[in-house]
Write an enzyme that holds these catalytic residues in place. Structure first.
Site, short mmCIF file in Angstrom:
data_model
loop_
_atom_site.label_atom_id
_atom_site.label_comp_id
_atom_site.label_asym_id
_atom_site.label_seq_id
_atom_site.Cartn_x
_atom_site.Cartn_y
_atom_site.Cartn_z
N GLY A 17 0.83 -1.20 0.00
CA GLY A 17 0.00 0.00 0.00
C GLY A 17 0.86 1.24 0.00
CG HIS A 75 0.85 0.70 7.27
ND1 HIS A 75 1.92 0.20 7.97
CD2 HIS A 75 1.35 1.63 6.42
CE1 HIS A 75 3.03 0.81 7.55
NE2 HIS A 75 2.71 1.68 6.61
CD GLU A 76 -0.56 2.24 3.02
OE1 GLU A 76 -0.17 3.41 2.93
OE2 GLU A 76 0.22 1.27 3.12
CG HIS A 113 1.25 6.36 5.87
ND1 HIS A 113 2.47 6.88 6.31
CD2 HIS A 113 1.51 5.09 5.49
CE1 HIS A 113 3.40 5.93 6.20
NE2 HIS A 113 2.85 4.83 5.72
CD GLN A 151 3.81 5.59 2.49
OE1 GLN A 151 2.77 5.08 2.10
NE2 GLN A 151 4.87 4.88 2.83
CB CYS A 198 6.44 1.56 6.53
SG CYS A 198 5.88 3.15 5.86
CG LEU A 199 6.63 0.89 0.22
CD1 LEU A 199 5.79 1.32 -0.99
CD2 LEU A 199 7.69 -0.12 -0.20
#
Ligand code: ZN
Length: 173
Positions: free
Chosen positions: A51, A141-142, A145, A56, A99-100
């Site tokens: 995701g 998670h997203e 953010h 991000q 996480c990216l």
């Protein structure tokens, strides 16, 4: 046929202040939002992440993309969710998460097992989604953010302490 090449949007790394900002709700789903979503899809598929949220890629807007084809073999397209709102959280499960924006860092995070959310797609249609286990975790998670919340915020002080030198390194790079 003309092929439109979407520009890959670079992914912001921990330490970038945009990751801590609360994203603004999207009022108009116009061409710029469409372009943002397409750029994010490129970034997500290149990074092979589950995701990606707009902050991000440096855009403080309430939009996230879930890489459904990686999670569900029947899904062909990533799912774009605009202004997501989670209205149901049930159960609890502990699972390793990354996480990216935190390359190389993984930790077990406790999250609800099941969720339901509403939001809008790129055409402005309202969508509703129920998910459990990994997919629920990705949604949680997203949407975190979009509130400026990062997965390390869910860790105990001790666990975060153990990651301290790795986090410091990301912050400096
Ligand atoms: Zn993340």
């Amino acid at each position: 046929m003309t092929s439109q090449v979407n520009k890959i949007l670079p992914i912001r790394i921990f330490g970038d202040p945009v990751l801590r900002k609360k994203a603004r709700a999207i009022e108009n789903i116009d061409g710029s939002i469409d372009q943002l979503a397409r750029g994010m899809m490129e970034s997500l598929s290149q990074a092979r992440g589950l995701g990606l949220a707009a902050p991000q890629v440096g855009q403080s807007k309430a939009l996230c993309i879930i890489n459904l084809p990686l999670l569900d073999e029947k899904a062909k397209q990533p799912l774009v969710v605009i202004n997501p709102k989670i209205y149901l959280r049930e159960g609890e499960v502990n699972y390793e998460e990354g996480c990216l924006s935190f390359p190389g860092i993984y930790a077990e995070v406790n999250r609800p097992k099941k969720i339901a959310l509403t939001g809008f797609d790129l055409d402005g249609n309202e969508l509703e989604y129920e998910a459990d286990d990994i997919l629920a975790r990705v949604f949680l998670h997203e949407t975190d953010h979009l509130d400026g919340v990062l997965f390390i915020d869910h860790l105990s002080t001790i666990k975060r302490q153990l990651l301290k030198s790795k986090l410091k390194k990301l912050n400096q790079d």
